[in-house]
Design a protein around this motif. Structure first.
Motif, mmCIF file in Angstrom:
data_model
loop_
_atom_site.group_PDB
_atom_site.id
_atom_site.type_symbol
_atom_site.label_atom_id
_atom_site.label_comp_id
_atom_site.label_asym_id
_atom_site.label_seq_id
_atom_site.Cartn_x
_atom_site.Cartn_y
_atom_site.Cartn_z
ATOM 1 N N ASP A 59 18.452 103.730 -54.624
ATOM 2 C CA ASP A 59 19.744 104.262 -55.058
ATOM 3 C C ASP A 59 20.902 103.491 -54.428
ATOM 4 O OD1 ASP A 59 21.386 106.110 -56.517
ATOM 5 O OD2 ASP A 59 21.779 107.143 -54.614
ATOM 6 N N MET A 60 20.763 103.079 -53.176
ATOM 7 C CA MET A 60 21.822 102.287 -52.532
ATOM 8 C C MET A 60 21.997 100.957 -53.264
ATOM 9 S SD MET A 60 21.284 103.013 -48.463
ATOM 10 C CE MET A 60 22.290 101.628 -48.038
ATOM 11 N N GLY A 61 20.897 100.338 -53.625
ATOM 12 C CA GLY A 61 20.972 99.091 -54.389
ATOM 13 C C GLY A 61 21.595 99.307 -55.755
ATOM 14 N N ARG A 62 21.241 100.411 -56.375
ATOM 15 C CA ARG A 62 21.793 100.750 -57.695
ATOM 16 C C ARG A 62 23.304 100.945 -57.606
ATOM 17 N NH1 ARG A 62 22.485 105.755 -60.762
ATOM 18 N NH2 ARG A 62 22.066 106.835 -58.834
ATOM 19 N N ARG A 63 23.749 101.686 -56.614
ATOM 20 C CA ARG A 63 25.191 101.908 -56.457
ATOM 21 C C ARG A 63 25.932 100.614 -56.137
ATOM 22 N NH1 ARG A 63 25.453 106.529 -52.260
ATOM 23 N NH2 ARG A 63 23.391 105.726 -51.845
ATOM 24 N N GLY A 64 25.304 99.755 -55.325
ATOM 25 C CA GLY A 64 25.922 98.469 -55.007
ATOM 26 C C GLY A 64 26.102 97.601 -56.246
ATOM 27 N N ILE A 67 17.371 97.912 -62.060
ATOM 28 C CA ILE A 67 17.298 98.783 -60.885
ATOM 29 C C ILE A 67 17.405 100.256 -61.290
ATOM 30 C CG2 ILE A 67 19.714 98.901 -60.120
ATOM 31 C CD1 ILE A 67 18.495 98.309 -57.249
ATOM 32 N N CYS A 68 18.108 100.539 -62.387
ATOM 33 C CA CYS A 68 18.130 101.920 -62.888
ATOM 34 C C CYS A 68 16.725 102.344 -63.302
ATOM 35 C CB CYS A 68 19.090 102.057 -64.069
ATOM 36 S SG CYS A 68 20.820 102.133 -63.578
ATOM 37 N N ASP A 69 16.001 101.452 -63.984
ATOM 38 C CA ASP A 69 14.615 101.756 -64.359
ATOM 39 C C ASP A 69 13.772 101.997 -63.110
ATOM 40 O OD1 ASP A 69 15.309 101.478 -67.029
ATOM 41 O OD2 ASP A 69 14.505 99.432 -67.198
ATOM 42 N N TYR A 113 41.335 92.768 -77.213
ATOM 43 C CA TYR A 113 40.887 91.778 -76.243
ATOM 44 C C TYR A 113 39.392 91.570 -76.429
ATOM 45 C CZ TYR A 113 45.274 92.918 -73.910
ATOM 46 O OH TYR A 113 46.599 93.136 -73.618
ATOM 47 N N ALA A 114 38.969 90.323 -76.473
ATOM 48 C CA ALA A 114 37.553 89.985 -76.569
ATOM 49 C C ALA A 114 37.139 89.254 -75.296
ATOM 50 C CB ALA A 114 37.295 89.122 -77.795
ATOM 51 N N LEU A 115 36.224 89.849 -74.558
ATOM 52 C CA LEU A 115 35.753 89.275 -73.296
ATOM 53 C C LEU A 115 34.333 88.769 -73.465
ATOM 54 C CD1 LEU A 115 36.794 92.132 -70.826
ATOM 55 C CD2 LEU A 115 38.155 90.154 -71.527
ATOM 56 N N SER A 116 34.086 87.562 -73.029
ATOM 57 C CA SER A 116 32.730 87.031 -73.064
ATOM 58 C C SER A 116 31.827 87.901 -72.196
ATOM 59 C CB SER A 116 32.726 85.592 -72.552
ATOM 60 O OG SER A 116 31.392 85.145 -72.433
ATOM 61 N N LEU A 117 30.642 88.197 -72.702
ATOM 62 C CA LEU A 117 29.669 88.960 -71.923
ATOM 63 C C LEU A 117 28.941 88.085 -70.903
ATOM 64 C CD1 LEU A 117 27.938 91.355 -74.459
ATOM 65 C CD2 LEU A 117 29.214 91.993 -72.424
ATOM 66 N N THR A 118 28.996 86.787 -71.082
ATOM 67 C CA THR A 118 28.231 85.879 -70.229
ATOM 68 C C THR A 118 28.457 86.122 -68.734
ATOM 69 O OG1 THR A 118 28.166 84.240 -71.992
ATOM 70 C CG2 THR A 118 27.718 83.451 -69.759
ATOM 71 N N PRO A 119 29.710 86.246 -68.249
ATOM 72 C CA PRO A 119 29.891 86.477 -66.810
ATOM 73 C C PRO A 119 29.330 87.820 -66.328
ATOM 74 C CG PRO A 119 31.944 85.727 -67.798
ATOM 75 C CD PRO A 119 30.994 86.028 -68.923
ATOM 76 N N LEU A 120 29.137 88.756 -67.230
ATOM 77 C CA LEU A 120 28.639 90.080 -66.856
ATOM 78 C C LEU A 120 27.135 90.233 -67.035
ATOM 79 C CD1 LEU A 120 31.395 92.277 -68.578
ATOM 80 C CD2 LEU A 120 31.109 91.934 -66.125
ATOM 81 N N LYS A 121 26.496 89.298 -67.729
ATOM 82 C CA LYS A 121 25.093 89.497 -68.104
ATOM 83 C C LYS A 121 24.155 89.652 -66.919
ATOM 84 C CE LYS A 121 24.707 87.964 -72.794
ATOM 85 N NZ LYS A 121 24.123 87.037 -73.748
ATOM 86 N N THR A 122 24.356 88.882 -65.869
ATOM 87 C CA THR A 122 23.448 88.977 -64.724
ATOM 88 C C THR A 122 23.537 90.356 -64.082
ATOM 89 O OG1 THR A 122 23.566 86.610 -64.305
ATOM 90 C CG2 THR A 122 22.840 87.996 -62.464
ATOM 91 N N VAL A 123 24.743 90.828 -63.821
ATOM 92 C CA VAL A 123 24.874 92.138 -63.188
ATOM 93 C C VAL A 123 24.433 93.251 -64.148
ATOM 94 C CG1 VAL A 123 27.311 92.625 -63.715
ATOM 95 C CG2 VAL A 123 26.296 93.525 -61.628
ATOM 96 N N LEU A 124 24.660 93.092 -65.449
ATOM 97 C CA LEU A 124 24.186 94.076 -66.416
ATOM 98 C C LEU A 124 22.656 94.167 -66.385
ATOM 99 C CD1 LEU A 124 26.501 93.366 -69.485
ATOM 100 C CD2 LEU A 124 26.289 95.556 -68.288
ATOM 101 N N ARG A 125 22.000 93.019 -66.457
ATOM 102 C CA ARG A 125 20.532 93.014 -66.440
ATOM 103 C C ARG A 125 19.985 93.583 -65.139
ATOM 104 N NH1 ARG A 125 19.625 87.213 -67.680
ATOM 105 N NH2 ARG A 125 21.431 87.190 -68.967
ATOM 106 N N THR A 185 29.725 101.799 -66.716
ATOM 107 C CA THR A 185 28.613 102.634 -67.174
ATOM 108 C C THR A 185 28.531 102.598 -68.697
ATOM 109 O OG1 THR A 185 28.796 104.102 -65.261
ATOM 110 C CG2 THR A 185 27.681 104.986 -67.202
ATOM 111 N N LEU A 186 29.673 102.700 -69.358
ATOM 112 C CA LEU A 186 29.691 102.665 -70.812
ATOM 113 C C LEU A 186 29.271 101.295 -71.344
ATOM 114 C CD1 LEU A 186 30.185 104.016 -73.493
ATOM 115 C CD2 LEU A 186 32.614 103.517 -73.248
ATOM 116 N N VAL A 187 29.731 100.237 -70.695
ATOM 117 C CA VAL A 187 29.324 98.888 -71.103
ATOM 118 C C VAL A 187 27.807 98.738 -70.972
ATOM 119 C CG1 VAL A 187 29.497 96.427 -70.549
ATOM 120 C CG2 VAL A 187 31.557 97.835 -70.646
ATOM 121 N N CYS A 188 27.233 99.278 -69.899
ATOM 122 C CA CYS A 188 25.772 99.239 -69.736
ATOM 123 C C CYS A 188 25.080 100.003 -70.861
ATOM 124 C CB CYS A 188 25.363 99.848 -68.390
ATOM 125 S SG CYS A 188 25.765 98.821 -66.979
ATOM 126 N N ALA A 189 25.605 101.161 -71.191
ATOM 127 C CA ALA A 189 25.024 101.958 -72.262
ATOM 128 C C ALA A 189 25.149 101.235 -73.606
ATOM 129 C CB ALA A 189 25.694 103.337 -72.329
#
Length: 155
Positions: free
Chosen positions: A112-117, A92-94, A75-87, A146-150
């Motif tokens: 941390d609450m924002g990060r978890r959200g 916020i992790c930084d 399965y190939a999923l476009s990253l575009t819908p996820l890019k905003t939340v990934l960034r 988490t893995l996708v972020c990494a």
């Protein structure tokens, strides 16, 4: 009789990964370990696992190569819908790691609450993107995000 619907191995396609620092490589290994340690991963139309998963980034897509007994799908999923939340999540992790170095406990808790959200939002989006392809429980979706972020994080 079908086997458990779980991932027993996760590999990252090194040829498609962004360059990474030693810290990011460590994050990737920990994310894989956590995902394999405990998960519920049920590809649609599969009678049973266990499964192996190979993740890669190709042409702005997150590619899931899934294999199991008598089962194989990509399965190939476009990253575009996820890019905003990934960034946003990576930013916020930084901020969280920076806050740990000198902020008050209440400031750390707020970040941390924002990060978890954001982490939950990313896991929900990933679950939605995989709907009709792979059923995940909430914790597996969180670990997979988490893995996708990494994977996505550049060194």
């Amino acid at each position: 009789m079908s086997g458990p619907h779980v991932l027993t191995s996760v590999d990252l396609d090194a040829a498609t990964l962004p360059a990474a620092t030693a810290e990011i490589e460590h994050e990737r290994r920990v994310a894989i370990f956590d995902l394999v340690e405990k998960n519920s991963f049920q590809p649609v139309d599969s009678e049973g696992g266990p499964y192996s998963l190979k993740l890669s980034l190709q042409d702005n897509r997150l590619v899931f190569d899934i294999a199991g007994p008598a089962f194989s799908r990509t399965y190939a999923l476009s990253l575009t819908p996820l890019k905003t939340v990934l960034r946003d999540y990576l930013l916020i992790c930084d901020s969280y790691y920076e806050a740990l170095r000198g902020s008050s406990p209440s400031q750390i808790e707020a970040v941390d609450m924002g990060r978890r959200g954001l982490h939950n939002e990313g896991a929900d989006q990933l679950t939605q993107r995989l709907e009709g392809k792979v059923a995940l429980d909430r914790e597996t979706a969180r670990r997979l995000f988490t893995l996708v972020c990494a994977l996505y994080r550049r060194g």
